[in-house]
Scaffold this motif. Structure first.
Motif, PDB file in Angstrom:
ATOM      1  N   ARG A  59      40.267 -15.326  -6.028  1.00  0.00           N
ATOM      2  CA  ARG A  59      40.013 -13.900  -5.808  1.00  0.00           C
ATOM      3  C   ARG A  59      40.032 -13.130  -7.130  1.00  0.00           C
ATOM      4  NH1 ARG A  59      39.362 -12.557  -0.761  1.00  0.00           N
ATOM      5  NH2 ARG A  59      39.833 -10.371  -1.046  1.00  0.00           N
ATOM      6  N   THR A  60      39.321 -13.690  -8.116  1.00  0.00           N
ATOM      7  CA  THR A  60      39.220 -13.055  -9.430  1.00  0.00           C
ATOM      8  C   THR A  60      37.755 -12.788  -9.749  1.00  0.00           C
ATOM      9  OG1 THR A  60      39.143 -15.205 -10.532  1.00  0.00           O
ATOM     10  CG2 THR A  60      41.309 -14.140 -10.331  1.00  0.00           C
ATOM     11  N   ALA A  61      37.542 -11.831 -10.624  1.00  0.00           N
ATOM     12  CA  ALA A  61      36.191 -11.491 -11.070  1.00  0.00           C
ATOM     13  C   ALA A  61      36.179 -11.376 -12.585  1.00  0.00           C
ATOM     14  CB  ALA A  61      35.750 -10.175 -10.433  1.00  0.00           C
ATOM     15  N   ARG A  62      35.036 -11.738 -13.178  1.00  0.00           N
ATOM     16  CA  ARG A  62      34.852 -11.642 -14.629  1.00  0.00           C
ATOM     17  C   ARG A  62      33.415 -11.254 -14.904  1.00  0.00           C
ATOM     18  NH1 ARG A  62      38.955 -14.192 -16.783  1.00  0.00           N
ATOM     19  NH2 ARG A  62      38.222 -14.165 -18.903  1.00  0.00           N
ATOM     20  N   ARG A  63      33.244 -10.526 -15.972  1.00  0.00           N
ATOM     21  CA  ARG A  63      31.905 -10.299 -16.501  1.00  0.00           C
ATOM     22  C   ARG A  63      31.949 -10.725 -17.949  1.00  0.00           C
ATOM     23  NH1 ARG A  63      27.792  -5.214 -16.235  1.00  0.00           N
ATOM     24  NH2 ARG A  63      26.133  -6.251 -17.386  1.00  0.00           N
ATOM     25  N   SER A  64      31.172 -11.734 -18.286  1.00  0.00           N
ATOM     26  CA  SER A  64      31.251 -12.422 -19.572  1.00  0.00           C
ATOM     27  C   SER A  64      32.676 -12.933 -19.708  1.00  0.00           C
ATOM     28  CB  SER A  64      30.826 -11.517 -20.716  1.00  0.00           C
ATOM     29  OG  SER A  64      29.476 -11.113 -20.523  1.00  0.00           O
ATOM     30  N   ASN A  65      33.417 -12.490 -20.708  1.00  0.00           N
ATOM     31  CA  ASN A  65      34.806 -12.938 -20.859  1.00  0.00           C
ATOM     32  C   ASN A  65      35.803 -11.888 -20.404  1.00  0.00           C
ATOM     33  OD1 ASN A  65      34.075 -15.421 -21.937  1.00  0.00           O
ATOM     34  ND2 ASN A  65      33.873 -14.554 -23.985  1.00  0.00           N
ATOM     35  N   ARG A  66      35.307 -10.785 -19.878  1.00  0.00           N
ATOM     36  CA  ARG A  66      36.165  -9.666 -19.494  1.00  0.00           C
ATOM     37  C   ARG A  66      36.608  -9.784 -18.037  1.00  0.00           C
ATOM     38  NH1 ARG A  66      34.841  -4.907 -17.022  1.00  0.00           N
ATOM     39  NH2 ARG A  66      32.613  -5.321 -17.213  1.00  0.00           N
ATOM     40  N   PRO A  67      37.921  -9.883 -17.798  1.00  0.00           N
ATOM     41  CA  PRO A  67      38.388  -9.915 -16.405  1.00  0.00           C
ATOM     42  C   PRO A  67      38.215  -8.540 -15.752  1.00  0.00           C
ATOM     43  CG  PRO A  67      40.253  -9.955 -17.914  1.00  0.00           C
ATOM     44  CD  PRO A  67      39.005 -10.001 -18.753  1.00  0.00           C
ATOM     45  N   ILE A  68      37.941  -8.558 -14.457  1.00  0.00           N
ATOM     46  CA  ILE A  68      37.759  -7.326 -13.697  1.00  0.00           C
ATOM     47  C   ILE A  68      38.813  -7.297 -12.599  1.00  0.00           C
ATOM     48  CG2 ILE A  68      36.175  -5.998 -12.261  1.00  0.00           C
ATOM     49  CD1 ILE A  68      33.880  -7.575 -13.604  1.00  0.00           C
ATOM     50  N   ASN A  99      29.672   5.530  -1.143  1.00  0.00           N
ATOM     51  CA  ASN A  99      29.411   6.076  -2.488  1.00  0.00           C
ATOM     52  C   ASN A  99      30.669   6.071  -3.350  1.00  0.00           C
ATOM     53  OD1 ASN A  99      26.773   6.504  -1.769  1.00  0.00           O
ATOM     54  ND2 ASN A  99      27.089   8.652  -1.237  1.00  0.00           N
ATOM     55  N   VAL A 100      31.803   6.414  -2.765  1.00  0.00           N
ATOM     56  CA  VAL A 100      33.065   6.442  -3.517  1.00  0.00           C
ATOM     57  C   VAL A 100      33.435   5.034  -3.975  1.00  0.00           C
ATOM     58  CG1 VAL A 100      35.546   6.880  -3.329  1.00  0.00           C
ATOM     59  CG2 VAL A 100      33.915   8.545  -2.422  1.00  0.00           C
ATOM     60  N   HIS A 101      33.410   4.079  -3.063  1.00  0.00           N
ATOM     61  CA  HIS A 101      33.758   2.707  -3.427  1.00  0.00           C
ATOM     62  C   HIS A 101      32.756   2.114  -4.415  1.00  0.00           C
ATOM     63  CE1 HIS A 101      36.638   2.805  -0.098  1.00  0.00           C
ATOM     64  NE2 HIS A 101      37.189   1.761  -0.676  1.00  0.00           N
ATOM     65  N   MET A 102      31.489   2.425  -4.223  1.00  0.00           N
ATOM     66  CA  MET A 102      30.462   1.911  -5.124  1.00  0.00           C
ATOM     67  C   MET A 102      30.644   2.489  -6.530  1.00  0.00           C
ATOM     68  SD  MET A 102      28.159  -0.362  -4.867  1.00  0.00           S
ATOM     69  CE  MET A 102      27.768  -0.451  -3.138  1.00  0.00           C
ATOM     70  N   GLY A 103      31.010   3.745  -6.620  1.00  0.00           N
ATOM     71  CA  GLY A 103      31.269   4.356  -7.920  1.00  0.00           C
ATOM     72  C   GLY A 103      32.429   3.685  -8.641  1.00  0.00           C
ATOM     73  N   ARG A 104      33.496   3.402  -7.905  1.00  0.00           N
ATOM     74  CA  ARG A 104      34.653   2.714  -8.508  1.00  0.00           C
ATOM     75  C   ARG A 104      34.292   1.295  -8.928  1.00  0.00           C
ATOM     76  NH1 ARG A 104      38.842   4.718  -3.941  1.00  0.00           N
ATOM     77  NH2 ARG A 104      39.116   6.835  -4.704  1.00  0.00           N
ATOM     78  N   LEU A 105      33.556   0.597  -8.053  1.00  0.00           N
ATOM     79  CA  LEU A 105      33.151  -0.773  -8.368  1.00  0.00           C
ATOM     80  C   LEU A 105      32.215  -0.799  -9.574  1.00  0.00           C
ATOM     81  CD1 LEU A 105      33.259  -3.755  -7.587  1.00  0.00           C
ATOM     82  CD2 LEU A 105      31.345  -3.336  -6.030  1.00  0.00           C
ATOM     83  N   ARG A 106      31.286   0.128  -9.620  1.00  0.00           N
ATOM     84  CA  ARG A 106      30.340   0.203 -10.737  1.00  0.00           C
ATOM     85  C   ARG A 106      31.081   0.440 -12.052  1.00  0.00           C
ATOM     86  NH1 ARG A 106      26.553   4.435  -9.365  1.00  0.00           N
ATOM     87  NH2 ARG A 106      25.285   2.855  -8.395  1.00  0.00           N
ATOM     88  N   SER A 107      32.092   1.315 -12.047  1.00  0.00           N
ATOM     89  CA  SER A 107      32.834   1.586 -13.287  1.00  0.00           C
ATOM     90  C   SER A 107      33.616   0.365 -13.758  1.00  0.00           C
ATOM     91  CB  SER A 107      33.768   2.781 -13.098  1.00  0.00           C
ATOM     92  OG  SER A 107      34.822   2.451 -12.225  1.00  0.00           O
ATOM     93  N   LYS A 108      33.991  -0.510 -12.835  1.00  0.00           N
ATOM     94  CA  LYS A 108      34.719  -1.719 -13.213  1.00  0.00           C
ATOM     95  C   LYS A 108      33.772  -2.842 -13.652  1.00  0.00           C
ATOM     96  CE  LYS A 108      38.713  -0.854 -10.268  1.00  0.00           C
ATOM     97  NZ  LYS A 108      39.599  -1.380  -9.220  1.00  0.00           N
ATOM     98  N   VAL A 109      32.666  -2.997 -12.957  1.00  0.00           N
ATOM     99  CA  VAL A 109      31.734  -4.086 -13.257  1.00  0.00           C
ATOM    100  C   VAL A 109      30.901  -3.780 -14.495  1.00  0.00           C
ATOM    101  CG1 VAL A 109      29.680  -5.305 -12.405  1.00  0.00           C
ATOM    102  CG2 VAL A 109      31.626  -4.939 -10.888  1.00  0.00           C
ATOM    103  N   ASP A 110      30.379  -2.574 -14.574  1.00  0.00           N
ATOM    104  CA  ASP A 110      29.514  -2.183 -15.686  1.00  0.00           C
ATOM    105  C   ASP A 110      30.351  -1.552 -16.783  1.00  0.00           C
ATOM    106  OD1 ASP A 110      27.400  -3.055 -14.145  1.00  0.00           O
ATOM    107  OD2 ASP A 110      26.930  -1.061 -13.379  1.00  0.00           O
ATOM    108  N   GLY A 111      30.670  -2.352 -17.812  1.00  0.00           N
ATOM    109  CA  GLY A 111      31.459  -1.860 -18.927  1.00  0.00           C
ATOM    110  C   GLY A 111      30.658  -0.903 -19.793  1.00  0.00           C
ATOM    111  N   PRO A 112      31.329  -0.248 -20.761  1.00  0.00           N
ATOM    112  CA  PRO A 112      30.677   0.775 -21.576  1.00  0.00           C
ATOM    113  C   PRO A 112      29.501   0.260 -22.412  1.00  0.00           C
ATOM    114  CG  PRO A 112      32.899   0.329 -22.371  1.00  0.00           C
ATOM    115  CD  PRO A 112      32.724  -0.435 -21.105  1.00  0.00           C
ATOM    116  N   ASN A 113      29.559  -0.966 -22.894  1.00  0.00           N
ATOM    117  CA  ASN A 113      28.482  -1.496 -23.745  1.00  0.00           C
ATOM    118  C   ASN A 113      27.674  -2.580 -23.037  1.00  0.00           C
ATOM    119  OD1 ASN A 113      29.252   0.180 -25.885  1.00  0.00           O
ATOM    120  ND2 ASN A 113      30.820  -1.284 -26.519  1.00  0.00           N
ATOM    121  N   GLU A 114      27.661  -2.549 -21.713  1.00  0.00           N
ATOM    122  CA  GLU A 114      26.955  -3.567 -20.946  1.00  0.00           C
ATOM    123  C   GLU A 114      25.821  -2.928 -20.140  1.00  0.00           C
ATOM    124  OE1 GLU A 114      30.671  -6.570 -20.009  1.00  0.00           O
ATOM    125  OE2 GLU A 114      30.357  -4.831 -18.720  1.00  0.00           O
ATOM    126  N   ALA A 115      24.769  -3.690 -19.948  1.00  0.00           N
ATOM    127  CA  ALA A 115      23.663  -3.209 -19.112  1.00  0.00           C
ATOM    128  C   ALA A 115      24.162  -3.079 -17.678  1.00  0.00           C
ATOM    129  CB  ALA A 115      22.500  -4.191 -19.177  1.00  0.00           C
TER     130      ALA A 115
END
Length: 160
Positions: free
Chosen positions: A53-62, A105-121
């Motif tokens: 039950r873990t998530a990562r984007r590249s090497n960044r844990p989410i 919309n609220v949950h999607m906004g929170r999820l988007r802020s976690k998945v899409d980092g500041p310097n990531e597409a």
């Protein structure tokens, strides 16, 4: 054994099973091992481990809350598909009806802020008037299947 006893025990009585049933049951166990299911979902650089039950984007844990994990899992299983608010409410929240709420919309906004980092597409995008999509490919207005036939805002159709 009386006829009442035979009826009560049904197929669980002492009658031997036909060999065809035994082979088919054994065959289904052999061909579908317990660990055969996909335990890690991947979309581009995004990875979701269903066991840990873990998530990562590249090497960044989410760090995800339980509902965010469910939402991301649902989206990853349907990557590159437009997911409507109604589908998300019914399938992720298990509602039998679609309430008037901004919950998605609220949950999607929170999820988007976690998945899409500041310097990531961005991987999670709105499809205006439709819903949301998770995609590993960058958003190019003319190449997305859900924008076929849609003209860019402010574009003049008479331009050469």
């Amino acid at each position: 054994m009386t006829s009442n006893t035979r009826r009560e025990t049904g197929s669980l009585g002492k009658r031997p099973l036909p060999i065809v049933i035994i082979i088919s049951r054994t065959d289904s166990c052999v061909h579908s091992p317990v660990g055969a299911r996909e335990t890690i979902l991947r979309v581009g650089s995004l990875e979701l481990d269903l066991i840990d039950r873990t998530a990562r984007r590249s090497n960044r844990p989410i760090d995800l809350l339980p509902r965010e994990f469910q939402l991301l899992k649902y989206m990853m299983q349907r990557s590159d598909q437009v997911l409507t608010h109604a589908n998300l409410i019914k399938d992720v929240w298990n509602y039998k009806f679609v309430p008037e709420t901004n919950r998605v919309n609220v949950h999607m906004g929170r999820l988007r802020s976690k998945v899409d980092g500041p310097n990531e597409a961005p991987m999670i995008r709105n499809v205006r008037g439709e819903g949301f999509v998770l995609s590993a490919t960058p958003a190019l207005p003319n190449n997305l299947p859900w924008t076929a036939g849609v003209q860019a805002e402010g574009a003049d159709s008479n331009q050469f």
